[in-house]
Design a protein around this motif. Structure first.
Motif, PDB file in Angstrom:
ATOM      1  N   UNK A  15       0.840  -1.185   0.000  1.00 46.39           N
ATOM      2  CA  UNK A  15       0.000   0.000   0.000  1.00 46.39           C
ATOM      3  C   UNK A  15       0.883   1.246   0.000  1.00 46.39           C
ATOM      4  N   UNK A  16       0.393   2.320  -0.626  1.00 48.45           N
ATOM      5  CA  UNK A  16       1.163   3.571  -0.628  1.00 48.45           C
ATOM      6  C   UNK A  16       1.301   4.136   0.781  1.00 48.45           C
ATOM      7  N   UNK A  17       0.358   3.787   1.660  1.00 49.11           N
ATOM      8  CA  UNK A  17       0.472   4.245   3.046  1.00 49.11           C
ATOM      9  C   UNK A  17       1.627   3.553   3.772  1.00 49.11           C
ATOM     10  N   UNK A  18       2.099   2.424   3.219  1.00 49.71           N
ATOM     11  CA  UNK A  18       3.262   1.724   3.777  1.00 49.71           C
ATOM     12  C   UNK A  18       4.395   1.679   2.753  1.00 49.71           C
ATOM     13  N   UNK A  19       4.554   2.768   2.038  1.00 54.13           N
ATOM     14  CA  UNK A  19       5.526   2.837   0.936  1.00 54.13           C
ATOM     15  C   UNK A  19       6.948   2.592   1.462  1.00 54.13           C
ATOM     16  N   UNK A  20       7.648   1.648   0.807  1.00 54.14           N
ATOM     17  CA  UNK A  20       9.010   1.291   1.213  1.00 54.14           C
ATOM     18  C   UNK A  20       9.928   1.479   0.004  1.00 54.14           C
ATOM     19  N   UNK A  21      10.530   2.665  -0.110  1.00 55.45           N
ATOM     20  CA  UNK A  21      11.329   3.007  -1.282  1.00 55.45           C
ATOM     21  C   UNK A  21      12.512   2.093  -1.502  1.00 55.45           C
ATOM     22  N   UNK A  22      13.237   1.744  -0.452  1.00 56.98           N
ATOM     23  CA  UNK A  22      14.426   0.904  -0.627  1.00 56.98           C
ATOM     24  C   UNK A  22      14.042  -0.494  -1.092  1.00 56.98           C
ATOM     25  N   UNK A  23      12.941  -1.025  -0.561  1.00 57.17           N
ATOM     26  CA  UNK A  23      12.491  -2.344  -1.001  1.00 57.17           C
ATOM     27  C   UNK A  23      12.059  -2.317  -2.465  1.00 57.17           C
ATOM     28  N   UNK A  24      11.386  -1.235  -2.861  1.00 55.38           N
ATOM     29  CA  UNK A  24      10.941  -1.098  -4.253  1.00 55.38           C
ATOM     30  C   UNK A  24      12.143  -1.029  -5.194  1.00 55.38           C
TER      31      UNK A  24
END
Length: 692
Positions: free
Chosen positions: A508-517
């Motif tokens: 979810x964007x509310x749990x956005x994880x940039x490094x994982x992405x």
């Protein structure tokens, strides 16, 4: 001449096998009847013909690119390998229960398509991975070995492995594959974590089953093809066109044959996109009609529309959900059983029906004189004067009008009290309306108005029907390129090397994880690039990033394209802005106050597309030589008219042929309706426009 300058494109269709040899800037092509028992025989025959035309030996060919309907036909006709499915306990019947949706809501006698594998061919194991990829019940190797022993005793040739949530954690599927490789080294194995690592177990299980089902068949065919080509002195690499519009190595094709299911039609879409680029057209309706099927595809900004799920073997025409879902990257097109060989009959309501059953190449339409006695679309075209029986397929096949009239009379005319010509008109109008209706439905589903589009027609039968199709759809412009009769094979030679890797990871964007992405997209890019490098070790590789997003609670996603900078520097606000931008384009508004989620991540690695040079379009009105004429039935007026007959090869740039007219060439025939004129463009394309 260096071998690398000689390339061969081969497209095996249900009726004809098209072969195109490209030497420098010149093309040499032929069409030969498909040999069902051994499809490689038609390739060898066609290759010999084009090599003779080009004055080269088979040993000078530097590259072969191949597309085929063999995978599709094997699924439709249910003639694949004896296959077993190993799945999680409690999920044995997923491929039979489907999604429990009724694709035809008001049909009280609705019959769901049978699954590829009967229940006794499906085995279960006690294991479980949850929706986060965590192991809840560990897999017991001893239990795996016991199931493998049952599979060995039953004599299965191929095994599909599809476990719940394996796209997040493939460890259990890999263990099963290792045991199978150890105990049954001669059995083909497909695991869903590699074939289609995406959420939605029905689509994923069905895709891995389909891959396993056709894997031995395709491996055998590709091996025979390599051997036959070597016997002919060909020692170059062979590549396969995949459903997403790119090229993969023969080994990758053997491992993932399900990616070849739409390979022929994909080549046609690439061909149409190439022509669209040449003319600077941003809205194109690609129309590909061969001997067995017709395919329609929307091409915007010189790029075919793509999807990640499609259906084969639909039991109800145009009905989503009535076919076999295949979850792989694919060029999005609608396909109907409406080719030159499609058979006509009268149903219980005394209505003319055409297809999906086809006469194919064996025995072929009645007019082929090869034993067929049922009327096909080609028989109707011959009776209506669209075809010259003495010069069909470059004179290689003589057509028999008397046989066509007899077949049309026996199966259509006598039933409905019609003469043969009226029956032929009815068959032609039905097949044209079927294709027009398919195009309308496809356009509406994509929110498009076809009157803004230009049609590009190719395939052996498309130029015969495209003019009438344009009249029905309100399309004002039609382009028939040079080599239209073998358009898909030419498209193979225009396609880049490419491979798309995708994976389901819920976020979810509310749990956005940039490094994982970033790590995930980098991993997918490396995976896709690795496949491309097996085909091309030196060319630069471009990466195309895409994510599939939806509002929380929605049942399906929309694709969102990201730039490389956006993908490698993930930012939640950017992802949301891109989603809302595309969502608004599709649905007119966004939904306030709802969270957004991402379900699938995708990276397509591709070599740079071929540079397309724009041409200067001419609308000169220089008169062509109009010495020939014959009677052709004009559907708009319902009567025979005198049509000009012109050799396409004799037309010069800027020359105009007024309709009604017939433009003849070896591999197809172009029918110009009375409502239109044809102009020869500088690149040899025939530009058919409304009069005035």
């Amino acid at each position: 001449m260096k071998a690398a300058t000689v390339r061969l494109g081969v497209d095996i269709g249900g009726t004809f096998t098209d072969v195109v040899l490209e030497k420098g800037g010149a093309q040499f092509s032929t069409k030969v009847l498909t040999t069902y028992a051994a499809p490689e025989n038609a390739i060898i025959d066609g290759m010999a013909q084009v090599c003779a035309k080009a004055g080269v030996s088979p040993g000078q060919i530097g590259q072969i690119i191949h597309g085929t309907t063999l995978a599709t036909n094997a699924l439709i006709e249910r003639r694949g390998a004896k296959t077993a499915l190993i799945t999680t306990e409690g999920f044995r019947d997923v491929i039979e229960m489907r999604t429990e949706s009724r694709f035809e809501q008001y049909d009280l006698n609705l019959v769901l398509p049978e699954p590829l594998l009967a229940r006794q061919m499906r085995f279960t194991l006690r294991e479980r991975v949850n929706a986060k990829g965590e192991v809840m019940i560990a897999l017991d190797r001893a239990e795996v070995e016991a199931v493998v022993a049952q599979i060995a005793e039953a004599g299965f040739e191929s095994v599909a492995v599809g476990l719940i949530h394996s796209y997040l954690n493939p460890a259990h599927e890999r263990m099963i594959r290792d045991v199978l490789a150890e105990k049954l080294p001669d059995v083909a194995v497909s695991i869903s974590a590699e074939v289609s690592p995406q959420m939605r177990e029905y689509e994923r299980f069905n895709t891995v089953v389909a891959n396993a089902y056709i894997k031995p068949l395709m491996a055998s065919y590709l091996g025979r093809l390599e051997g036959r080509l070597k016997d002919e002195g060909v020692d170059c690499r062979i590549f396969l066109m995949h459903s997403g519009g790119g090229i993969i190595s023969i080994q990758n094709a053997a491992d993932f044959p399900v990616r070849l299911v739409e390979s022929g039609p994909a080549g046609g879409a690439v061909f149409a996109a190439h022509i669209a680029g040449r003319y600077g057209l941003d809205k194109v309706l690609s129309f590909d009609m061969g001997g067995t099927t017709a395919k329609i595809c929307l091409i915007k900004n010189q790029t075919p529309k793509t999807s990640r799920v499609f259906e084969v073997a639909r039991t109800y025409r145009f009905k989503k959900g009535s076919g076999m879902p295949i979850s792989i990257p694919v060029i999005d097109m609608v396909e109907i059983g409406a080719g030159g060989g499609s058979l006509a009959h009268v149903d219980s309501m005394r209505q003319i029906r055409v297809g999906p059953e086809s006469a194919g190449s064996e025995p072929g339409p009645a007019c082929y004189g090869r034993g067929g006695d049922r009327p096909a679309v080609t028989d109707a075209d011959l009776v209506l004067g669209k075809l010259d029986g003495d010069n069909f397929a470059g004179g290689s096949i003589t057509l028999h009008p008397a046989a066509s009239k007899a077949a049309l009379g026996a199966h259509v005319g006598d039933v409905l009290g019609m003469e043969a010509v009226e029956a032929a008109f009815g068959v032609a109008e039905v097949v044209d309306e079927n294709m027009a209706n398919a195009a309308r439905v496809h356009a509406v589903e994509n929110g498009e108005d076809l009157s803004d589009y230009t049609m590009i027609a190719f395939g052996g039968a498309a130029p015969l029907h495209a003019g009438r199709l344009c009249e029905k759809l309100g399309v004002r412009r039609l382009i028939v390129p040079p080599g239209a009769g073998v358009g898909s094979a030419i498209g193979f030679l225009r396609a880049p090397f490419s491979f798309e890797a995708n994976r389901s990871v819920y976020m979810k964007l509310s749990n956005f994880d940039g490094s994982r992405i970033k790590d995930l997209l980098t991993e997918l890019r490396d995976e896709a690039t690795g496949f491309v490098r097996t085909c091309d070790a030196v060319s630069p590789i471009l990466a195309e990033f895409k994510v599939y997003m939806r509002y929380s609670g929605q049942g399906w996603e929309i694709p969102i394209t990201l730039t490389e900078r956006q993908a490698m520097n993930p930012d939640g606000a950017t992802f949301l802005a891109r989603f809302e931008e595309d969502y608004t384009k599709l649905f007119g508004r966004t939904v306030a106050g709802m969270d957004v989620e991402i379900t699938v991540w995708s990276v397509n690695a591709t070599t740079p597309p071929e540079t397309v040079a724009r041409i200067d379009v001419t609308d000169d009105a220089a008169a062509a030589d109009l010495t020939g004429a014959r009677q052709v039935f004009d559907a708009a007026t319902g009567a025979f008219v005198t049509a000009h007959v012109v050799e396409r090869a004799g037309l010069a740039a800027g020359q105009r042929v007024p309709g009604p007219a017939v433009l003849v060439e070896a591999e197809t025939t172009i029918i110009v309706p009375a409502s239109r004129d044809a102009i020869c463009q500088p690149d040899g394309c025939i530009d058919i426009v409304l009069k005035g």
